[in-house]
Each structure stands twice: as C-alpha cells, then as structure tokens.
Write a protein that holds these residues in place. Sequence first.
Motif, PDB file in Angstrom:
ATOM      1  N   ALA A 102       0.844  -1.195   0.000  1.00 29.16           N
ATOM      2  CA  ALA A 102       0.000   0.000   0.000  1.00 29.16           C
ATOM      3  C   ALA A 102       0.876   1.241   0.000  1.00 29.16           C
ATOM      4  CB  ALA A 102      -0.930   0.014   1.218  1.00 29.16           C
ATOM      5  N   CYS A 103       0.544   2.190  -0.876  1.00 25.06           N
ATOM      6  CA  CYS A 103       1.217   3.490  -0.911  1.00 25.06           C
ATOM      7  C   CYS A 103       0.366   4.477  -0.117  1.00 25.06           C
ATOM      8  CB  CYS A 103       1.389   3.972  -2.348  1.00 25.06           C
ATOM      9  SG  CYS A 103       2.414   2.914  -3.390  1.00 25.06           S
ATOM     10  N   VAL A 104       0.977   5.182   0.801  1.00 27.83           N
ATOM     11  CA  VAL A 104       0.231   6.128   1.630  1.00 27.83           C
ATOM     12  C   VAL A 104       0.853   7.511   1.504  1.00 27.83           C
ATOM     13  CG1 VAL A 104      -0.628   4.420   3.253  1.00 27.83           C
ATOM     14  CG2 VAL A 104       1.592   5.461   3.657  1.00 27.83           C
ATOM     15  N   GLN A 105      -0.001   8.537   1.615  1.00 28.74           N
ATOM     16  CA  GLN A 105       0.450   9.923   1.522  1.00 28.74           C
ATOM     17  C   GLN A 105      -0.122  10.732   2.682  1.00 28.74           C
ATOM     18  OE1 GLN A 105      -1.351   8.568  -1.358  1.00 28.74           O
ATOM     19  NE2 GLN A 105       0.614   7.658  -1.938  1.00 28.74           N
ATOM     20  N   GLU A 106       0.418  11.930   2.862  1.00 25.92           N
ATOM     21  CA  GLU A 106       0.037  12.811   3.968  1.00 25.92           C
ATOM     22  C   GLU A 106       0.204  12.090   5.310  1.00 25.92           C
ATOM     23  OE1 GLU A 106      -3.116  15.987   3.286  1.00 25.92           O
ATOM     24  OE2 GLU A 106      -3.896  14.327   2.063  1.00 25.92           O
ATOM     25  N   THR A 107       1.279  11.342   5.443  1.00 22.05           N
ATOM     26  CA  THR A 107       1.521  10.600   6.687  1.00 22.05           C
ATOM     27  C   THR A 107       1.894  11.532   7.832  1.00 22.05           C
ATOM     28  OG1 THR A 107       3.832  10.270   6.041  1.00 22.05           O
ATOM     29  CG2 THR A 107       2.270   8.549   5.438  1.00 22.05           C
ATOM     30  N   LYS A 108       2.617  12.623   7.507  1.00 24.44           N
ATOM     31  CA  LYS A 108       3.052  13.613   8.508  1.00 24.44           C
ATOM     32  C   LYS A 108       3.940  12.999   9.581  1.00 24.44           C
ATOM     33  CE  LYS A 108      -1.109  16.352   7.678  1.00 24.44           C
ATOM     34  NZ  LYS A 108      -2.312  16.990   8.236  1.00 24.44           N
ATOM     35  N   LYS A 141       9.498  15.321   6.498  1.00 25.66           N
ATOM     36  CA  LYS A 141      10.325  16.379   7.076  1.00 25.66           C
ATOM     37  C   LYS A 141       9.607  17.166   8.165  1.00 25.66           C
ATOM     38  CE  LYS A 141      13.071  17.159   2.879  1.00 25.66           C
ATOM     39  NZ  LYS A 141      13.462  18.150   1.834  1.00 25.66           N
ATOM     40  N   SER A 142       8.284  17.117   8.155  1.00 27.56           N
ATOM     41  CA  SER A 142       7.517  17.929   9.095  1.00 27.56           C
ATOM     42  C   SER A 142       6.353  17.132   9.643  1.00 27.56           C
ATOM     43  CB  SER A 142       7.004  19.192   8.393  1.00 27.56           C
ATOM     44  OG  SER A 142       6.103  19.897   9.215  1.00 27.56           O
ATOM     45  N   GLY A 143       6.006  17.412  10.892  1.00 29.74           N
ATOM     46  CA  GLY A 143       4.894  16.709  11.517  1.00 29.74           C
ATOM     47  C   GLY A 143       3.548  17.305  11.199  1.00 29.74           C
ATOM     48  N   ASP A 144       3.507  18.370  10.401  1.00 29.47           N
ATOM     49  CA  ASP A 144       2.217  19.000  10.103  1.00 29.47           C
ATOM     50  C   ASP A 144       1.922  19.093   8.611  1.00 29.47           C
ATOM     51  OD1 ASP A 144       4.049  20.884   9.379  1.00 29.47           O
ATOM     52  OD2 ASP A 144       3.344  22.442  10.748  1.00 29.47           O
ATOM     53  N   ARG A 145       2.767  18.479   7.749  1.00 31.14           N
ATOM     54  CA  ARG A 145       2.451  18.501   6.324  1.00 31.14           C
ATOM     55  C   ARG A 145       3.217  17.412   5.585  1.00 31.14           C
ATOM     56  NH1 ARG A 145       6.170  20.895   2.927  1.00 31.14           N
ATOM     57  NH2 ARG A 145       7.976  21.856   3.919  1.00 31.14           N
ATOM     58  N   ASN A 146       2.683  17.042   4.441  1.00 31.99           N
ATOM     59  CA  ASN A 146       3.310  16.096   3.507  1.00 31.99           C
ATOM     60  C   ASN A 146       3.641  14.757   4.169  1.00 31.99           C
ATOM     61  OD1 ASN A 146       3.109  18.274   1.792  1.00 31.99           O
ATOM     62  ND2 ASN A 146       5.280  18.775   1.846  1.00 31.99           N
ATOM     63  N   GLY A 147       4.637  14.079   3.645  1.00 33.09           N
ATOM     64  CA  GLY A 147       5.015  12.755   4.132  1.00 33.09           C
ATOM     65  C   GLY A 147       4.432  11.652   3.277  1.00 33.09           C
ATOM     66  N   VAL A 148       5.249  10.673   2.917  1.00 30.11           N
ATOM     67  CA  VAL A 148       4.807   9.526   2.139  1.00 30.11           C
ATOM     68  C   VAL A 148       5.344   8.254   2.771  1.00 30.11           C
ATOM     69  CG1 VAL A 148       4.588  10.730  -0.075  1.00 30.11           C
ATOM     70  CG2 VAL A 148       6.813   9.794   0.594  1.00 30.11           C
ATOM     71  N   GLY A 149       4.726   7.129   2.429  1.00 29.00           N
ATOM     72  CA  GLY A 149       5.185   5.857   2.959  1.00 29.00           C
ATOM     73  C   GLY A 149       4.723   4.708   2.090  1.00 29.00           C
ATOM     74  N   ILE A 150       5.319   3.547   2.318  1.00 24.78           N
ATOM     75  CA  ILE A 150       4.922   2.328   1.618  1.00 24.78           C
ATOM     76  C   ILE A 150       4.856   1.201   2.635  1.00 24.78           C
ATOM     77  CG2 ILE A 150       5.472   0.674  -0.210  1.00 24.78           C
ATOM     78  CD1 ILE A 150       7.001   2.857  -1.644  1.00 24.78           C
ATOM     79  N   LEU A 151       3.709   0.538   2.690  1.00 24.83           N
ATOM     80  CA  LEU A 151       3.499  -0.614   3.567  1.00 24.83           C
ATOM     81  C   LEU A 151       3.658  -1.897   2.768  1.00 24.83           C
ATOM     82  CD1 LEU A 151       0.379   0.683   5.460  1.00 24.83           C
ATOM     83  CD2 LEU A 151       2.304  -0.361   6.649  1.00 24.83           C
ATOM     84  N   GLU A 175      15.787  -2.691  -2.107  1.00 25.47           N
ATOM     85  CA  GLU A 175      16.227  -1.296  -2.145  1.00 25.47           C
ATOM     86  C   GLU A 175      15.100  -0.376  -1.695  1.00 25.47           C
ATOM     87  OE1 GLU A 175      18.218   1.926  -5.285  1.00 25.47           O
ATOM     88  OE2 GLU A 175      17.237   0.129  -6.035  1.00 25.47           O
ATOM     89  N   VAL A 176      15.455   0.616  -0.895  1.00 24.59           N
ATOM     90  CA  VAL A 176      14.523   1.653  -0.462  1.00 24.59           C
ATOM     91  C   VAL A 176      15.170   3.001  -0.759  1.00 24.59           C
ATOM     92  CG1 VAL A 176      13.278   2.693   1.473  1.00 24.59           C
ATOM     93  CG2 VAL A 176      13.580   0.209   1.373  1.00 24.59           C
ATOM     94  N   ARG A 177      14.457   3.852  -1.477  1.00 23.38           N
ATOM     95  CA  ARG A 177      14.993   5.175  -1.810  1.00 23.38           C
ATOM     96  C   ARG A 177      13.989   6.237  -1.401  1.00 23.38           C
ATOM     97  NH1 ARG A 177      15.956   7.776  -7.823  1.00 23.38           N
ATOM     98  NH2 ARG A 177      16.765   9.798  -7.104  1.00 23.38           N
ATOM     99  N   ARG A 178      14.396   7.108  -0.507  1.00 22.26           N
ATOM    100  CA  ARG A 178      13.555   8.218  -0.067  1.00 22.26           C
ATOM    101  C   ARG A 178      14.015   9.484  -0.793  1.00 22.26           C
ATOM    102  NH1 ARG A 178      14.796   4.859   4.181  1.00 22.26           N
ATOM    103  NH2 ARG A 178      13.040   4.103   5.456  1.00 22.26           N
ATOM    104  N   VAL A 179      13.220   9.948  -1.720  1.00 25.49           N
ATOM    105  CA  VAL A 179      13.584  11.114  -2.522  1.00 25.49           C
ATOM    106  C   VAL A 179      13.406  12.393  -1.711  1.00 25.49           C
ATOM    107  CG1 VAL A 179      13.138  12.378  -4.670  1.00 25.49           C
ATOM    108  CG2 VAL A 179      12.932   9.882  -4.611  1.00 25.49           C
ATOM    109  N   ASN A 180      12.248  12.556  -1.120  1.00 25.63           N
ATOM    110  CA  ASN A 180      11.938  13.710  -0.271  1.00 25.63           C
ATOM    111  C   ASN A 180      10.639  13.417   0.466  1.00 25.63           C
ATOM    112  OD1 ASN A 180       9.844  14.314  -2.241  1.00 25.63           O
ATOM    113  ND2 ASN A 180      11.437  15.289  -3.481  1.00 25.63           N
ATOM    114  N   ASP A 181       9.994  14.454   1.000  1.00 26.82           N
ATOM    115  CA  ASP A 181       8.770  14.205   1.763  1.00 26.82           C
ATOM    116  C   ASP A 181       7.533  14.098   0.874  1.00 26.82           C
ATOM    117  OD1 ASP A 181       8.650  16.851   1.044  1.00 26.82           O
ATOM    118  OD2 ASP A 181       7.969  17.595   2.985  1.00 26.82           O
TER     119      ASP A 181
END
Length: 336
Positions: free
Chosen positions: A5-11, A30-40, A51-57
């Motif tokens: 599962a791809c998730v967004q706005e994880t914060k 990068k911030s607890g009040d905006r953006n953020g992505v993840g993969i379950l 391989e895991v690559r984190r480009v940005n938030d």
Amino acid sequence: MINIACVQETKWVGPKAEEVDGYKLWFSGKSGDRNGVGILVDSELTDQVVEVRRVNDRMMTIKLVVGRFTLNIISAYAPQVGLDEEVKRNFWKDLDEVVRGIPLTEKLFVGGDFNGHIGSYSRGYDDVHGGFGFGDRNGGGVSLLDFARAFGLVVANSSFPKKEKHLVTFRSSVAATQIDFLLLRKDDKGLCKNCKVIPREKLMSLGAWESRGDASSIWDRTSSCIREAAREVLGVSRGRRGGHRGDWWWNGEVQGKVEAKKQAYAKLVDNKDDEEKRTNKENYKMARKEAKLVVSAAKTVAFELLYAELEDRGGDNKLFRLAKARERKERQAWSG
C-alpha cells in the motif's frame, strides 16, 4: 489481503522504518504538520525488498525481487492547487528522474495522491486514459496524463467502468473528486484485473479512524478495518504454492523457521483479547527476526559456495566479479 500500500500525507518525521501489525512501513517526512509519504509491505514480501529510496517528503520508492520479476513501487504526493508553481515543477522533475532511472525490463507501479482531475473521458489521451474517469479535467490532471504518456504508462483507475462511489477518492459536503491514481506500464496493463475505490463509509461502518485509545490501538483498529474491507471488496490472494521451495538456498532449517513465522502470524491475526494480542505480536516479531536471519545466512553460504565453484572452474572473470558485487550490494540493502 493487502500486500503493498502506498500512503500519503503521513506527517511522520524522518527517513525511518517501523514494524506495523504484520507489515513493514517505510516512510519519509520532514515535518509533523504537512506532507510525508510511505509504503506498507506485508510480512510475506518484506524479505524480497532489496532497495529503499527516499527522494523527499513527497516521494519515495522501493524495489522488490519476487520470483523472476523485479517490481518498483513509487508512492507520490503531488502539490495541492494554489501552491507555488516552482514546487509543482520540482515534483514532476523528481518523478521524471525516478521513473527514468528504472529499466524498462522491470515492473513499475506508481500509487499517489496527484491532486489533479483527469476527467470522465479520454478526450485526446486515449493512449493513457481508459475513458472511465470522473469529473472535469484540470491542469493537474493534464500534467498527470502528459507524464503517463511520456513514459508509456496507463492510469489504471480509468480502465474499468465503475459506479461513482468506486471512482471518487475524496468527498466532502460540497464536492466529490478523483485525485488518487494508480499507474503502470502499458505492457503490464493485463496484470491489473480491477481498480476501484473502497468507499470511506464502508471503512467508517467497520470502526476505522475512531479516536478512542492510544495511537497503537487506533492503528490496530484502523488496519483491521482496512483489511476487512479489502478482503470483502478485492478478495484474498493465497500466493504461490510452495513459496521458495526449490530455490537453491532453501534448506530444512530455513523451511522450519519460515513455517514457524507463518504460524506465529496466523495466531497474530486471530487474536481473542488485548493480552493475547500483545503476546502474539511479540512472538511473531521474534519468529520473523529468526526467519530473516536464517534466510540471510543460507543465501550467504549458497552464494559463497557458488562463487568458489565458479573460481575453481576458471570463472573468476569480470562477469562473475560484477555478479558477486551486485549480489553483495543487494544483500546489504535487503538486510538494512
């Protein structure tokens, strides 16, 4: 069964990974009040992540090797309408670079909140839009369709005729929109048998997102509701019969540890009360850790024997050295 599962706005802040109720969650923020992505990724597939690559938030990607296929999963969160145009250009530039770096021989799946509307009809984008969208197209939707065309992708959400409730990904008291999309290569379109939205009301009726209790209990309740809804709507996949049996590194010890992990997981998902759940969760974590260590050790021994045999046969040339270096790199990435 939800496998990935791809998730967004994880914060959630930081480039981290967590064990979450039978899944492993990689996230970037990068911030607890905006953006953020993840993969379950569910426990049966986490060992295949190389391989895991984190480009940005707003973007991250993982690579898995499943059988003879290499899969790349991208979780993306596009800038909202009204944000600076430079922010939007940077997002599409980053996504362009990530996709451009993935070989055409590898599978690609992009799951994201693109904050754009592709519209109900294909209208000039018949090669990427299946003709079964929702609403009116806007600038964000055009950007998504242009991107899909540039890389030979299709928007899976638009490929199947659905009722409105199975197209709309966000609904409020004043509007209904489709802004979350799944993209894959045109050549792999046949792999997608269905693509639909699970209505928010369905999850709410099961008790998802209730705020009572601590963060752990809220997540446990929500994840159980999502799995139940997915099981009812999507069905259950039982995976390959035999799993890794027949792989040249598979042995009796590995088989025993993997079987113990499966049994521990079965107990975890069949909890009767909170105390039993806590105990089963700890047992599962230990069984999974032991299985991972045994698999890693078995692969290491198997590769060392293979390379020794190749060298004995005069095979110590550039090809084998490159293969050995690549395998070591992937093993390090996998273990991390």
